[in-house]
Design a protein around this motif. Structure first.
Motif, PDB file in Angstrom:
ATOM      1  N   ASP A   5       8.122   6.672   6.488  1.00 21.83           N
ATOM      2  CA  ASP A   5       7.112   7.495   7.162  1.00 21.83           C
ATOM      3  C   ASP A   5       5.709   7.018   6.804  1.00 21.83           C
ATOM      4  OD1 ASP A   5       9.199   9.116   8.099  1.00 21.83           O
ATOM      5  OD2 ASP A   5       9.103  10.384   6.306  1.00 21.83           O
ATOM      6  N   ILE A   6       5.533   6.710   5.489  1.00 21.39           N
ATOM      7  CA  ILE A   6       4.202   6.308   5.028  1.00 21.39           C
ATOM      8  C   ILE A   6       3.817   4.955   5.635  1.00 21.39           C
ATOM      9  CG2 ILE A   6       2.838   5.745   2.972  1.00 21.39           C
ATOM     10  CD1 ILE A   6       4.680   7.750   1.449  1.00 21.39           C
ATOM     11  N   VAL A   7       4.786   4.042   5.661  1.00 21.98           N
ATOM     12  CA  VAL A   7       4.537   2.727   6.273  1.00 21.98           C
ATOM     13  C   VAL A   7       4.098   2.926   7.724  1.00 21.98           C
ATOM     14  CG1 VAL A   7       5.647   0.612   7.090  1.00 21.98           C
ATOM     15  CG2 VAL A   7       6.035   1.403   4.738  1.00 21.98           C
ATOM     16  N   GLN A   8       4.803   3.803   8.437  1.00 21.95           N
ATOM     17  CA  GLN A   8       4.454   4.007   9.849  1.00 21.95           C
ATOM     18  C   GLN A   8       3.065   4.609   9.989  1.00 21.95           C
ATOM     19  OE1 GLN A   8       7.040   6.518  12.154  1.00 21.95           O
ATOM     20  NE2 GLN A   8       5.936   5.990  14.047  1.00 21.95           N
ATOM     21  N   SER A   9       2.748   5.545   9.086  1.00 19.73           N
ATOM     22  CA  SER A   9       1.420   6.173   9.158  1.00 19.73           C
ATOM     23  C   SER A   9       0.322   5.131   8.992  1.00 19.73           C
ATOM     24  CB  SER A   9       1.272   7.251   8.072  1.00 19.73           C
ATOM     25  OG  SER A   9       2.168   8.312   8.333  1.00 19.73           O
ATOM     26  N   ILE A  10       0.529   4.174   8.036  1.00 22.32           N
ATOM     27  CA  ILE A  10      -0.492   3.152   7.815  1.00 22.32           C
ATOM     28  C   ILE A  10      -0.542   2.188   9.009  1.00 22.32           C
ATOM     29  CG2 ILE A  10      -1.241   1.265   6.285  1.00 22.32           C
ATOM     30  CD1 ILE A  10       0.294   2.693   4.015  1.00 22.32           C
ATOM     31  N   PHE A  11       0.613   1.841   9.519  1.00 19.89           N
ATOM     32  CA  PHE A  11       0.702   0.866  10.608  1.00 19.89           C
ATOM     33  C   PHE A  11      -0.001   1.356  11.875  1.00 19.89           C
ATOM     34  CE2 PHE A  11       2.613  -1.710  13.903  1.00 19.89           C
ATOM     35  CZ  PHE A  11       2.802  -2.942  13.290  1.00 19.89           C
ATOM     36  N   THR A  12       0.288   2.636  12.251  1.00 19.11           N
ATOM     37  CA  THR A  12      -0.238   3.135  13.536  1.00 19.11           C
ATOM     38  C   THR A  12      -1.477   3.994  13.378  1.00 19.11           C
ATOM     39  OG1 THR A  12       1.122   5.108  13.419  1.00 19.11           O
ATOM     40  CG2 THR A  12       2.077   3.215  14.543  1.00 19.11           C
ATOM     41  N   ALA A  44       0.841  -1.205   0.000  1.00 16.19           N
ATOM     42  CA  ALA A  44       0.000   0.000   0.000  1.00 16.19           C
ATOM     43  C   ALA A  44       0.873   1.250   0.000  1.00 16.19           C
ATOM     44  CB  ALA A  44      -0.917   0.008   1.227  1.00 16.19           C
ATOM     45  N   ALA A  45       1.956   1.237   0.796  1.00 16.17           N
ATOM     46  CA  ALA A  45       2.865   2.385   0.851  1.00 16.17           C
ATOM     47  C   ALA A  45       3.497   2.623  -0.509  1.00 16.17           C
ATOM     48  CB  ALA A  45       3.934   2.161   1.919  1.00 16.17           C
ATOM     49  N   GLU A  46       3.876   1.512  -1.206  1.00 15.02           N
ATOM     50  CA  GLU A  46       4.485   1.654  -2.527  1.00 15.02           C
ATOM     51  C   GLU A  46       3.496   2.305  -3.496  1.00 15.02           C
ATOM     52  OE1 GLU A  46       7.609   0.874  -2.602  1.00 15.02           O
ATOM     53  OE2 GLU A  46       7.976   1.309  -4.730  1.00 15.02           O
ATOM     54  N   PHE A  47       2.184   1.920  -3.360  1.00 12.88           N
ATOM     55  CA  PHE A  47       1.173   2.529  -4.220  1.00 12.88           C
ATOM     56  C   PHE A  47       1.051   4.031  -3.922  1.00 12.88           C
ATOM     57  CE2 PHE A  47      -3.155   4.075  -4.836  1.00 12.88           C
ATOM     58  CZ  PHE A  47      -3.295   3.868  -6.206  1.00 12.88           C
ATOM     59  N   VAL A  48       1.070   4.383  -2.634  1.00 11.82           N
ATOM     60  CA  VAL A  48       0.967   5.806  -2.269  1.00 11.82           C
ATOM     61  C   VAL A  48       2.131   6.594  -2.870  1.00 11.82           C
ATOM     62  CG1 VAL A  48       1.051   7.440  -0.333  1.00 11.82           C
ATOM     63  CG2 VAL A  48      -0.383   5.402  -0.177  1.00 11.82           C
ATOM     64  N   LEU A  49       3.346   5.996  -2.851  1.00 19.81           N
ATOM     65  CA  LEU A  49       4.503   6.660  -3.467  1.00 19.81           C
ATOM     66  C   LEU A  49       4.264   6.877  -4.957  1.00 19.81           C
ATOM     67  CD1 LEU A  49       7.671   4.970  -1.896  1.00 19.81           C
ATOM     68  CD2 LEU A  49       6.886   7.324  -1.599  1.00 19.81           C
ATOM     69  N   SER A  50       3.581   5.886  -5.580  1.00 15.39           N
ATOM     70  CA  SER A  50       3.360   6.006  -7.027  1.00 15.39           C
ATOM     71  C   SER A  50       2.463   7.190  -7.368  1.00 15.39           C
ATOM     72  CB  SER A  50       2.749   4.704  -7.569  1.00 15.39           C
ATOM     73  OG  SER A  50       1.348   4.675  -7.271  1.00 15.39           O
ATOM     74  N   LEU A  51       1.663   7.627  -6.402  1.00 22.22           N
ATOM     75  CA  LEU A  51       0.773   8.774  -6.663  1.00 22.22           C
ATOM     76  C   LEU A  51       1.577  10.047  -6.915  1.00 22.22           C
ATOM     77  CD1 LEU A  51      -1.927   8.148  -3.906  1.00 22.22           C
ATOM     78  CD2 LEU A  51      -2.172   7.792  -6.372  1.00 22.22           C
ATOM     79  N   THR A  52       2.786  10.113  -6.346  1.00 21.50           N
ATOM     80  CA  THR A  52       3.666  11.256  -6.601  1.00 21.50           C
ATOM     81  C   THR A  52       4.855  10.817  -7.449  1.00 21.50           C
ATOM     82  OG1 THR A  52       4.497  10.805  -4.376  1.00 21.50           O
ATOM     83  CG2 THR A  52       3.089  12.727  -4.628  1.00 21.50           C
ATOM     84  N   LYS A  53       4.650   9.720  -8.250  1.00 20.58           N
ATOM     85  CA  LYS A  53       5.630   9.220  -9.221  1.00 20.58           C
ATOM     86  C   LYS A  53       6.970   8.917  -8.576  1.00 20.58           C
ATOM     87  CE  LYS A  53       3.461  11.783 -12.999  1.00 20.58           C
ATOM     88  NZ  LYS A  53       2.510  12.612 -12.181  1.00 20.58           N
ATOM     89  N   ARG A  54       6.930   8.281  -7.422  1.00 24.10           N
ATOM     90  CA  ARG A  54       8.190   7.966  -6.761  1.00 24.10           C
ATOM     91  C   ARG A  54       8.337   6.461  -6.522  1.00 24.10           C
ATOM     92  NH1 ARG A  54       8.479  11.133  -1.490  1.00 24.10           N
ATOM     93  NH2 ARG A  54       6.213  10.938  -1.507  1.00 24.10           N
ATOM     94  N   ALA A  55       7.380   5.657  -7.055  1.00 21.22           N
ATOM     95  CA  ALA A  55       7.427   4.215  -6.809  1.00 21.22           C
ATOM     96  C   ALA A  55       8.571   3.558  -7.573  1.00 21.22           C
ATOM     97  CB  ALA A  55       6.104   3.582  -7.208  1.00 21.22           C
TER      98      ALA A  55
END
Lengths: 515, 289
Positions: free
Chosen positions: B250-257, B190-201
């Motif tokens: 950071d994104i992984v942590q946001s989803i986790f917690t 999911a975090a990798e997908f979120v990165l792709s939204l800003t073309k960083r995946a």
């Protein structure tokens, strides 16, 4: 200066002349302030200056009248500046941070004009002092002018020197209490009027006068009126010469300005000595060939407002008021000797006359005076150029310090600025604000519709503060070579086309760094 | 002490008559001006004790006839300042929020007053320049969790976020990792997908798996395209602004917690004019819509 000089070479002194008139009142006094018997912790001895008559006394009366007329009258002078501005010619408008001086109008950020005026005044003082000694002290200094006024009032109530001395020695009586009280009441009134005139320089005079009369003036006006009334009374009425001798730094400094070509009030020792009471010989005439012209009548001592004996030579206490010249000339006329035993003279001239040169000129042009004159000219020119180039439109830009830049959601960078436009004209003006040298950047302002042309109206003679944002979009960030990029704001007067610019910096993170 | 005045031979000054080991003290009285000042100070001190608070008593202190107190002086000054601002304050109270900007003087008053209130009340979290910190939004930018129009900002200030107030803005992001809703590998996808939204995946396979997870779990709040939803305080994940950090960790942590900061409600704590000024000030920082 105790050069022993041969009195026979002095112009005007006729060797062997004899006169019969010695009907002169001699005063049994010693100078109050003498270096010879000065003590560190002595109580002040009161000085009773006698009224002098003559050319220099007249000059002093005239200077006093002019100075007081300017001081009391200036705030009442009107000067039309248009409907929105005060019409007082000289006004230090503290409430609105403006200094009005006839055609000049000084904003706080232009205070260097006032500094320049003070520098000019100081240099002029130096020049005048190097030419003719303490002319300022003797004629124009407020301390001298007001002390003179206070003494004149004292003389009006209590009489001249001898009457005042008698009155002080008398036991207390109704008459003495009345005369003393009236003197002090008059001094206090003069103090009140002096303080009263001062506050008029800070607020519209007719308005303030009405307010003072009805008791509705601001408290600060009464406070300063009181302070200046008290200081005028204390310094002019009570302390008098002590201000010049003990409080003022200028007597200590002025020694550095004078030299042997400076005109100073001098007792011509070579002509006056040996002094002594004039005694008629067997033929009923005074033989002047064997003695000096000074008959030791001490007329010069009793007129002196600082209580010195000018015959002791140049001294710190002497304010060079020249009243001793008047007093001595009067005596010289009476004993039929030439005037000028005490006169404005230079050391160089007196030394030259000692060597038999009678027509040594007063040297006005010498390195010292030329240097002072050159400095006055320089400062004057700088001031005139500054005045000539004074702008009627100014722009100040202040970059936000915290945060220095803001990243926007689309990736662009925005900087915030506080922009101040100063309209110094006597009419409202509309300006267009624009960016220079920052391609691709957009300008926006708080309070203006986004995308509209940024036009602001600045009222008459005021400053308008704007909150402005400059945004460089993500695509434009590549064109910024550095973390800080120079650019400028420009304002243009819509109607006259007058423009002015102010350079500043656009700040961005290094290499467009991302969070 | 001798009755007669004794004059010292060497100095010619009168002695006090006191002698110690044969040494006599000269009589050098204090200067008159010094004594006068001293006596005047005593008189002054007595007057001072009468008119000002001076002496402690068993259960208080003497109040002085002028009844002066520093606390009263301060509150007088505050009242005076309020009275001096009265014209602007009533004008600000009456003017609708959207119309304040039409009056340059009123706008300036609101901005200056808002800045002062901000420094006292808001700066501890949002920073002195409203620049924010991780977890505390930067109010200068144009990205708003709960909307950046004047009324939206005003609502946020009045009722706060997850503040416990009845009208508080509220939403809850699930703690996907902590509560075991998603496996660690799924969170990573999911975090990798979120990165792709800003073309960083970097991992296209993971993006594909993550898209499915995002559509199931996240899109209901963050939107199908990840543009966020100010109604729910769900941030836009396609822009350059990351409240809790934009790196993958950071994104992984946001989803986790899960995430969800809180802000107190300010109505009731500050008066209406101050609240209005605060809204205008925050809006004027540059990001206001």
């Amino acid at each position: 200066m105790t050069t022993v000089l041969d009195r026979r070479n002095v112009p005007g002194a006729k060797p062997g002349a004899r006169t019969d008139s010695v009907d002169v009142e001699a005063h049994d006094v010693a100078a109050v302030n003498r270096a010879a018997d000065r003590q560190l912790y002595a109580a002040r001895q009161k000085i009773y200056p006698r009224l002098a008559h003559g050319r220099f006394r007249m000059v002093k009366w005239i200077v006093m009248a002019v100075a007081l007329a300017i001081y009391y009258g200036l705030p009442w002078l009107r000067w039309d500046r248009g409907p929105d501005l005060p019409d007082q010619a000289v006004l230090l408008d503290m409430a609105h941070n403006r200094f009005f001086f006839f055609f000049l109008e000084i904003w706080p950020q232009e205070f260097y004009f006032v500094t320049g005026l003070l520098v000019l005044a100081a240099l002029t003082l130096f020049l005048v002092t190097s030419i003719a000694g303490r002319v300022w002290c003797g004629y124009a200094c407020p301390q001298t002018v007001w002390t003179d006024l206070m003494v004149a009032v004292e003389r009006l109530w209590q009489g001249d020197r001898n009457a005042r001395i008698r009155l002080d020695k008398e036991p207390w009586s109704i008459r003495k209490i009345f005369l003393k009280a009236m003197t002090h009441v008059s001094w206090l009134l003069i103090g009140l009027v002096t303080g009263g005139a001062l506050v008029f320089y800070f607020r519209d005079a007719p308005t303030l006068a009405a307010e003072l009369a009805t008791g509705t003036a601001p408290a600060i006006a009464y406070l300063f009126l009181g302070i200046f009334a008290a200081t005028t009374y204390l310094l002019g009425g009570i302390a008098r010469e002590q201000v010049c001798i003990y409080m003022c730094p200028w007597p200590r400094i002025q020694g550095a300005m004078t030299d042997s070509h400076t005109l100073l009030v001098s007792y011509r020792t070579e002509r006056g000595e040996p002094r002594g009471p004039a005694r008629k010989g067997a033929d009923g005439l005074v033989d002047w060939s064997t003695r000096g012209d000074c008959i030791d009548c001490k007329a010069c001592v009793v007129v002196c407002p600082t209580g010195i004996d000018i015959r002791d030579g140049s001294q710190l206490e002497c304010i060079q008021c020249a009243l001793c010249i008047d007093a001595c000339n009067e005596i010289m006329d009476k004993i039929k000797r030439p005037r000028g035993l005490i006169a404005y003279d230079t050391i160089a001239k007196r030394e030259a006359s000692a060597r038999g040169i009678t027509h040594e000129p007063v040297q006005l042009l010498r390195p010292r005076t030329l240097l002072y004159f050159a400095m006055i000219a320089l400062v004057g020119i700088v001031m005139l150029v500054a005045l000539w180039n004074r702008t009627t439109l100014e722009l100040n830009v202040l970059h936000d310090r915290n945060p220095p830049f803001v990243r926007l959601s689309e990736g662009g960078i925005r900087n915030g600025f506080t922009v101040k436009i100063l309209n110094k004209l006597h009419e409202p003006r509309t300006f267009a604000l624009a960016l220079k040298d920052l391609p691709g950047a957009a300008l926006s302002m708080v309070g203006a519709e986004p995308g509209s042309a940024l036009q602001v109206t600045v009222p008459t003679n005021t400053l308008r503060e704007l909150r402005v944002f400059v945004t460089v979009p993500r695509d434009g960030l590549g064109q910024l070579r550095d973390a800080s990029t120079n650019f400028a704001f420009e304002v243009r007067d819509i109607s006259s086309g007058q423009t002015t610019r102010r350079g500043t910096l656009f700040q961005a993170p290094e290499h467009g760094e991302r969070p | 002490m001798s009755d007669k005045r004794e004059i010292d031979d060497v100095t010619g000054v009168e002695t006090t008559g006191h002698a110690w080991d044969g040494i006599k003290e000269l009589n050098k009285p204090l200067p008159k001006w010094w004594l006068m000042t001293f006596y005047a100070s005593i008189v002054w001190a007595i007057g001072y004790m009468i008119v000002y608070p001076a002496w402690p008593t068993l259960n208080g202190y003497t109040k002085g006839v002028w009844g002066y107190s520093q606390r009263a002086a301060v509150s007088n000054e505050v009242q005076g300042a309020k009275a001096a601002q009265a014209t602007f304050r009533t004008a600000l109270e009456k003017t609708p929020l959207a119309e304040v900007k039409n009056d340059p003087d009123l706008l300036r008053f609101a901005m200056v007053g808002g800045a002062a209130a901000f420094a006292t009340n808001c700066a501890p979290c949002h920073g002195r320049g409203a620049q924010g910190f991780a977890g505390y939004p930067n109010l200068n930018d144009d990205d708003w969790l709960w909307g950046g129009t004047l009324p939206e900002i005003e609502t946020t200030i009045l009722y706060g976020i997850r503040s416990g107030d009845k009208q508080s803005r509220i939403s809850d992001m699930p703690k996907y990792g902590v509560d075991g809703i998603l496996q660690t590998s799924e969170i990573d996808d999911a975090a990798e997908f979120v990165l792709s939204l800003t073309k960083r995946a970097t991992d296209t396979a993971a993006v594909g798996r993550g898209a499915k997870i995002f559509a199931d779990q996240c899109a209901s709040c963050h939107g199908a395209e990840g543009k966020g939803n100010p109604e729910l305080g769900a941030p836009n994940l396609t822009d350059d602004i990351w409240l809790f950090g934009g790196r993958k960790a950071d994104i992984v942590q946001s989803i986790f917690t899960g995430r969800g900061g809180s802000m107190p409600a300010w109505h009731g704590r500050l008066d209406a004019v101050t609240l209005k000024s605060l809204g205008i000030y925050v809006h004027s920082l540059g990001g206001g819509k």
